[in-house]
Design a protein around this motif. Structure first.
Motif, PDB file in Angstrom:
ATOM      1  N   VAL A  15      -0.565   3.834  -7.404  1.00  0.00           N
ATOM      2  CA  VAL A  15      -1.650   4.429  -6.625  1.00  0.00           C
ATOM      3  C   VAL A  15      -1.292   5.878  -6.334  1.00  0.00           C
ATOM      4  N   ILE A  16      -2.084   6.807  -6.853  1.00  0.00           N
ATOM      5  CA  ILE A  16      -1.865   8.236  -6.605  1.00  0.00           C
ATOM      6  C   ILE A  16      -2.734   8.643  -5.418  1.00  0.00           C
ATOM      7  N   PHE A  17      -2.075   9.138  -4.379  1.00  0.00           N
ATOM      8  CA  PHE A  17      -2.764   9.526  -3.141  1.00  0.00           C
ATOM      9  C   PHE A  17      -2.373  10.970  -2.838  1.00  0.00           C
ATOM     10  N   GLU A  18      -2.782  11.843  -3.734  1.00  0.00           N
ATOM     11  CA  GLU A  18      -2.350  13.244  -3.662  1.00  0.00           C
ATOM     12  C   GLU A  18      -3.389  14.096  -2.951  1.00  0.00           C
ATOM     13  N   GLY A  19      -2.912  14.895  -1.981  1.00  0.00           N
ATOM     14  CA  GLY A  19      -3.785  15.834  -1.309  1.00  0.00           C
ATOM     15  C   GLY A  19      -4.878  15.200  -0.481  1.00  0.00           C
ATOM     16  N   VAL A  20      -4.626  14.007   0.024  1.00  0.00           N
ATOM     17  CA  VAL A  20      -5.676  13.263   0.726  1.00  0.00           C
ATOM     18  C   VAL A  20      -5.329  12.986   2.181  1.00  0.00           C
ATOM     19  N   VAL A  21      -4.082  12.628   2.454  1.00  0.00           N
ATOM     20  CA  VAL A  21      -3.734  12.156   3.794  1.00  0.00           C
ATOM     21  C   VAL A  21      -3.912  13.246   4.848  1.00  0.00           C
ATOM     22  N   HIS A  22      -3.965  14.509   4.437  1.00  0.00           N
ATOM     23  CA  HIS A  22      -4.203  15.610   5.396  1.00  0.00           C
ATOM     24  C   HIS A  22      -5.584  15.533   6.024  1.00  0.00           C
ATOM     25  N   TYR A  23      -6.501  14.801   5.380  1.00  0.00           N
ATOM     26  CA  TYR A  23      -7.896  14.814   5.808  1.00  0.00           C
ATOM     27  C   TYR A  23      -8.361  13.517   6.451  1.00  0.00           C
ATOM     28  N   ILE A  24      -7.466  12.539   6.597  1.00  0.00           N
ATOM     29  CA  ILE A  24      -7.867  11.285   7.240  1.00  0.00           C
ATOM     30  C   ILE A  24      -6.852  10.907   8.317  1.00  0.00           C
ATOM     31  N   ALA A  25      -7.335  10.287   9.361  1.00  0.00           N
ATOM     32  CA  ALA A  25      -6.463   9.870  10.459  1.00  0.00           C
ATOM     33  C   ALA A  25      -5.542   8.741  10.005  1.00  0.00           C
ATOM     34  N   ASP A  26      -4.454   8.544  10.754  1.00  0.00           N
ATOM     35  CA  ASP A  26      -3.448   7.578  10.337  1.00  0.00           C
ATOM     36  C   ASP A  26      -3.999   6.159  10.244  1.00  0.00           C
ATOM     37  N   GLU A  27      -4.914   5.777  11.148  1.00  0.00           N
ATOM     38  CA  GLU A  27      -5.440   4.414  11.095  1.00  0.00           C
ATOM     39  C   GLU A  27      -6.283   4.185   9.831  1.00  0.00           C
ATOM     40  N   LEU A  28      -6.986   5.231   9.372  1.00  0.00           N
ATOM     41  CA  LEU A  28      -7.748   5.105   8.130  1.00  0.00           C
ATOM     42  C   LEU A  28      -6.816   5.005   6.929  1.00  0.00           C
ATOM     43  N   PHE A  29      -5.736   5.763   6.969  1.00  0.00           N
ATOM     44  CA  PHE A  29      -4.732   5.658   5.912  1.00  0.00           C
ATOM     45  C   PHE A  29      -4.169   4.240   5.842  1.00  0.00           C
ATOM     46  N   LEU A  30      -3.808   3.682   6.985  1.00  0.00           N
ATOM     47  CA  LEU A  30      -3.239   2.332   7.020  1.00  0.00           C
ATOM     48  C   LEU A  30      -4.253   1.300   6.521  1.00  0.00           C
ATOM     49  N   ASN A  31      -5.493   1.423   6.949  1.00  0.00           N
ATOM     50  CA  ASN A  31      -6.523   0.469   6.519  1.00  0.00           C
ATOM     51  C   ASN A  31      -6.731   0.517   5.006  1.00  0.00           C
ATOM     52  N   THR A  32      -6.742   1.715   4.442  1.00  0.00           N
ATOM     53  CA  THR A  32      -6.920   1.845   2.998  1.00  0.00           C
ATOM     54  C   THR A  32      -5.731   1.267   2.241  1.00  0.00           C
ATOM     55  N   MET A  33      -4.530   1.597   2.686  1.00  0.00           N
ATOM     56  CA  MET A  33      -3.331   1.131   1.981  1.00  0.00           C
ATOM     57  C   MET A  33      -3.137  -0.380   2.090  1.00  0.00           C
ATOM     58  N   GLN A  34      -3.681  -0.981   3.132  1.00  0.00           N
ATOM     59  CA  GLN A  34      -3.584  -2.436   3.257  1.00  0.00           C
ATOM     60  C   GLN A  34      -4.159  -3.137   2.032  1.00  0.00           C
ATOM     61  N   LEU A  35      -5.163  -2.537   1.409  1.00  0.00           N
ATOM     62  CA  LEU A  35      -5.819  -3.146   0.257  1.00  0.00           C
ATOM     63  C   LEU A  35      -4.885  -3.276  -0.940  1.00  0.00           C
ATOM     64  N   PHE A  36      -3.808  -2.501  -0.947  1.00  0.00           N
ATOM     65  CA  PHE A  36      -2.929  -2.469  -2.107  1.00  0.00           C
ATOM     66  C   PHE A  36      -1.592  -3.171  -1.863  1.00  0.00           C
ATOM     67  N   ARG A  37      -1.488  -3.880  -0.742  1.00  0.00           N
ATOM     68  CA  ARG A  37      -0.275  -4.653  -0.495  1.00  0.00           C
ATOM     69  C   ARG A  37      -0.205  -5.845  -1.438  1.00  0.00           C
ATOM     70  N   THR A  38       0.983  -6.178  -1.900  1.00  0.00           N
ATOM     71  CA  THR A  38       1.196  -7.321  -2.791  1.00  0.00           C
ATOM     72  C   THR A  38       2.345  -8.171  -2.258  1.00  0.00           C
ATOM     73  N   PRO A  39       2.370  -9.462  -2.584  1.00  0.00           N
ATOM     74  CA  PRO A  39       3.434 -10.337  -2.070  1.00  0.00           C
ATOM     75  C   PRO A  39       4.834  -9.890  -2.482  1.00  0.00           C
ATOM     76  N   ASN A  40       4.972  -9.351  -3.693  1.00  0.00           N
ATOM     77  CA  ASN A  40       6.288  -8.969  -4.204  1.00  0.00           C
ATOM     78  C   ASN A  40       6.501  -7.463  -4.285  1.00  0.00           C
ATOM     79  N   LYS A  41       5.623  -6.715  -3.622  1.00  0.00           N
ATOM     80  CA  LYS A  41       5.732  -5.255  -3.571  1.00  0.00           C
ATOM     81  C   LYS A  41       5.792  -4.657  -4.979  1.00  0.00           C
ATOM     82  N   THR A  42       4.811  -5.018  -5.785  1.00  0.00           N
ATOM     83  CA  THR A  42       4.766  -4.548  -7.174  1.00  0.00           C
ATOM     84  C   THR A  42       3.911  -3.298  -7.351  1.00  0.00           C
ATOM     85  N   ASN A  43       3.216  -2.864  -6.305  1.00  0.00           N
ATOM     86  CA  ASN A  43       2.444  -1.629  -6.389  1.00  0.00           C
ATOM     87  C   ASN A  43       3.263  -0.468  -5.853  1.00  0.00           C
TER      88      ASN A  43
END
Length: 281
Positions: free
Chosen positions: A163-191
């Motif tokens: 997942v490339i998240f370049e030049g984006v986190v400067h424009y969203i609050a931390d809770e939005l970042f966490l909510n978005t990244m939750q979608l990419f969690r995997t049981p074995n941390k393969t992402n």
């Protein structure tokens, strides 16, 4: 080959960084892609930022070159992966990947709230019928629908992704970042997530703070919104909340040394205002 009858005019916020990184894409498919973009409306803003901070272009180039460096490192494992580019804008990283790492990638999913139809049209003329490329017009913080749209495009939660998240986190609050990244969690941390973040003023050398504050003010005035900065421990804490593992974190002086084999501009912690991190989810 003509890409369009008329060059594509894009939002200045998208064109600003794109213009700074043009030297990375001066040939091949991406070079032809740049020929289809109209940068006329961004020249004044670009010149103003360059006047306030002469190293602006260099830092943008370091950021993009280091994303490439990380991709080169993590695409050598032998197992093809998906690539998701969140907040993709008009950056032609997908064209670079198609030219240099096609066999290592099963699919590329570019996501942004704007530009996707135009970008898809431009890419279709450069790579007609390429099945690996997918363009999704969506708000990356709309977590109720983002994963559904990715799946509809062919993304699989069962297969590893970068997942490339370049030049984006400067424009969203931390809770939005966490909510978005939750979608990419995997049981074995393969992402794997690759991202940059801007440092707050108290984490940069005192002599550099006026430049950072002026740069921040210029950008915020231009976009009409505040920007967000994080120190390293805050980023580590967010990765911990996501139950992720940090793979590596680099200051700008680390990045300059790794890319060039020496330091010529950045020697002290916080110079350049930026750090980059890779973490597993």
């Amino acid at each position: 080959m003509e890409l369009l009858d008329h060059k594509l005019k894009v939002a200045p916020t998208a064109a600003l960084v794109l213009l700074q990184s043009r030297s990375l894409y001066d040939s091949g498919l991406a070079g032809r892609f740049y020929d289809g973009i109209d940068f006329g409306d961004i020249q004044e803003l670009s010149s103003g930022i360059q006047g306030a901070w002469p190293h602006f272009t260099t830092v943008v180039l370091y950021r993009k070159r280091f994303i490439r460096h990380l991709l080169e490192t993590h695409l050598q494992d032998g197992r093809p992966v998906q690539v998701v580019v969140l907040g993709a804008g008009l950056d032609p990283i997908s064209l670079y990947l198609m030219e240099h790492h096609r066999t290592a990638i099963t699919g590329i999913f570019e996501v942004d709230a704007v530009h996707m139809p135009d970008k898809s049209s431009l890419y279709a003329r450069l790579l007609p019928g390429e099945p690996a490329l997918h363009f999704i017009q969506a708000d990356i913080t709309d977590t109720l629908h983002l994963l559904e749209k990715l799946r509809d495009a062919g993304y699989s939660t069962e297969h590893p992704a970068i997942v490339i998240f370049e030049g984006v986190v400067h424009y969203i609050a931390d809770e939005l970042f966490l909510n978005t990244m939750q979608l990419f969690r995997t049981p074995n941390k393969t992402n794997l997530v690759l991202m940059d973040y801007m440092l707050p003023p108290h984490k940069v050398p005192a002599a550099c703070r006026p430049v950072l504050l002026e740069l921040k003010a210029r950008i915020e005035k231009f976009i009409g919104e505040i920007t967000y900065q994080y120190e390293r421990q805050q980023i580590f804490r967010m990765v911990e909340l996501l139950h992720g593992d940090v793979a590596g974190v680099d200051s700008l002086q680390d990045i300059e040394f790794k890319l060039n084999g020496r330091n010529e501009l950045f020697y002290e912690d916080g110079e350049g205002f930026m750090e980059m991190i890779a973490f597993y989810l």
